[in-house]
Design an enzyme around this catalytic site. Structure first.
Site, PDB file in Angstrom:
ATOM      1  N   HIS A  41      43.018  38.502  44.744  1.00 12.16           N
ATOM      2  CA  HIS A  41      42.888  39.585  45.752  1.00 12.16           C
ATOM      3  C   HIS A  41      43.873  40.898  45.607  1.00 12.16           C
ATOM      4  O   HIS A  41      44.752  40.339  44.683  1.00 12.16           O
ATOM      5  CB  HIS A  41      43.341  39.306  47.163  1.00 12.16           C
ATOM      6  CG  HIS A  41      42.483  37.871  47.601  1.00 12.16           C
ATOM      7  ND1 HIS A  41      41.348  37.826  48.226  1.00 12.16           N
ATOM      8  CD2 HIS A  41      42.430  36.651  47.217  1.00 12.16           C
ATOM      9  CE1 HIS A  41      40.860  36.676  48.433  1.00 12.16           C
ATOM     10  NE2 HIS A  41      41.793  35.784  47.938  1.00 12.16           N
ATOM     11  N   GLU A 106      47.381  37.083  46.090  1.00  7.90           N
ATOM     12  CA  GLU A 106      47.473  38.382  46.637  1.00  7.90           C
ATOM     13  C   GLU A 106      48.260  39.242  45.494  1.00  7.90           C
ATOM     14  O   GLU A 106      49.403  38.667  45.547  1.00  7.90           O
ATOM     15  CB  GLU A 106      47.943  38.584  47.869  1.00  7.90           C
ATOM     16  CG  GLU A 106      46.838  38.153  49.113  1.00  7.90           C
ATOM     17  CD  GLU A 106      45.585  39.182  49.481  1.00  7.90           C
ATOM     18  OE1 GLU A 106      45.761  40.207  49.187  1.00  7.90           O
ATOM     19  OE2 GLU A 106      44.896  38.587  50.131  1.00  7.90           O
TER      20      GLU A 106
END
Length: 197
Positions: A41, A106
């Site tokens: 992500h 992330e």
């Protein structure tokens, strides 16, 4: 932390090594046994720590296992044997609800950018310098993305290799590969991976 200048390892489902920061994400408690996917992500936030702290808040219905900063910093929020809430409604290779099977990483990145006059602007309102912009012309129209740094990409690859040596990982996918609601980690990551290696 520069992953190439220090040893990191996984002990008790946590990264260990010089410079790894651990936060407590008490909202995540469900066991994750034998994760076999990594989902990538981008944060869309202004710094790795601000994004990590946001994801640990009890009122936020998202979380992740790791945040990797633009300078290679590593922040772990959730141990690798606990489910994090990063995939949402998702499906891949005949399975749904991929939080049950995956580790979420992330990357500190502002994502897709818009042009305002002569300025590139992220969704959060932050301006991005032209040298930090990746222009992509592979689709029907020209799009602009926040570049990933080479140290960030090398750190990501090293972390993925470490996870693959400790868990039965068979797929590394982007969030956009598992749901049509998302565009992260974005077109700039594929370019950065090719450029770094």
């Amino acid at each position: 932390m520069m992953i190439f200048n220090s040893q990191i390892s996984i002990v008790n489902h946590r990264l260990t090594g010089n410079g790894v920061v651990h936060l407590q994400c008490a909202k995540n408690t469900r066991k994750l046994v034998g994760p076999d996917m990594i989902v990538l992500h981008y944060t869309g936030g202004t710094s790795p720590m601000s994004s990590a702290l946001f994801l640990t808040r009890p009122d936020v219905t998202a979380s992740a296992h790791l945040v990797i900063g633009r300078e290679g910093e590593l922040v772990q929020l959730v141990p690798f044997n606990i489910e994090a809430w990063h995939a949402g409604r998702s499906w891949y290779a005949g399975r749904a609800e991929l939080n049950h099977y995956s580790i979420g990483i992330e990357l500190d990145n502002l994502g897709k950018l818009r042009v305002e006059g002569n300025t590139f602007v992220a969704e959060c309102g932050r301006k991005v310098k032209p040298e930090d912009v990746h222009a992509d012309c592979s689709g029907e129209e020209l799009t602009y993305w926040h570049r990933y740094t080479s140290v960030q990409v090398r750190t990501l690859v090293e972390v993925c290799k470490l996870l693959e040596s400790n868990y039965p990982i068979r797929d590394v996918v982007g969030h956009s590969d598992i749901t049509n609601r998302k565009i992260d980690p974005g077109l700039a990551l594929e370019f950065a991976l090719r450029e770094a290696f």
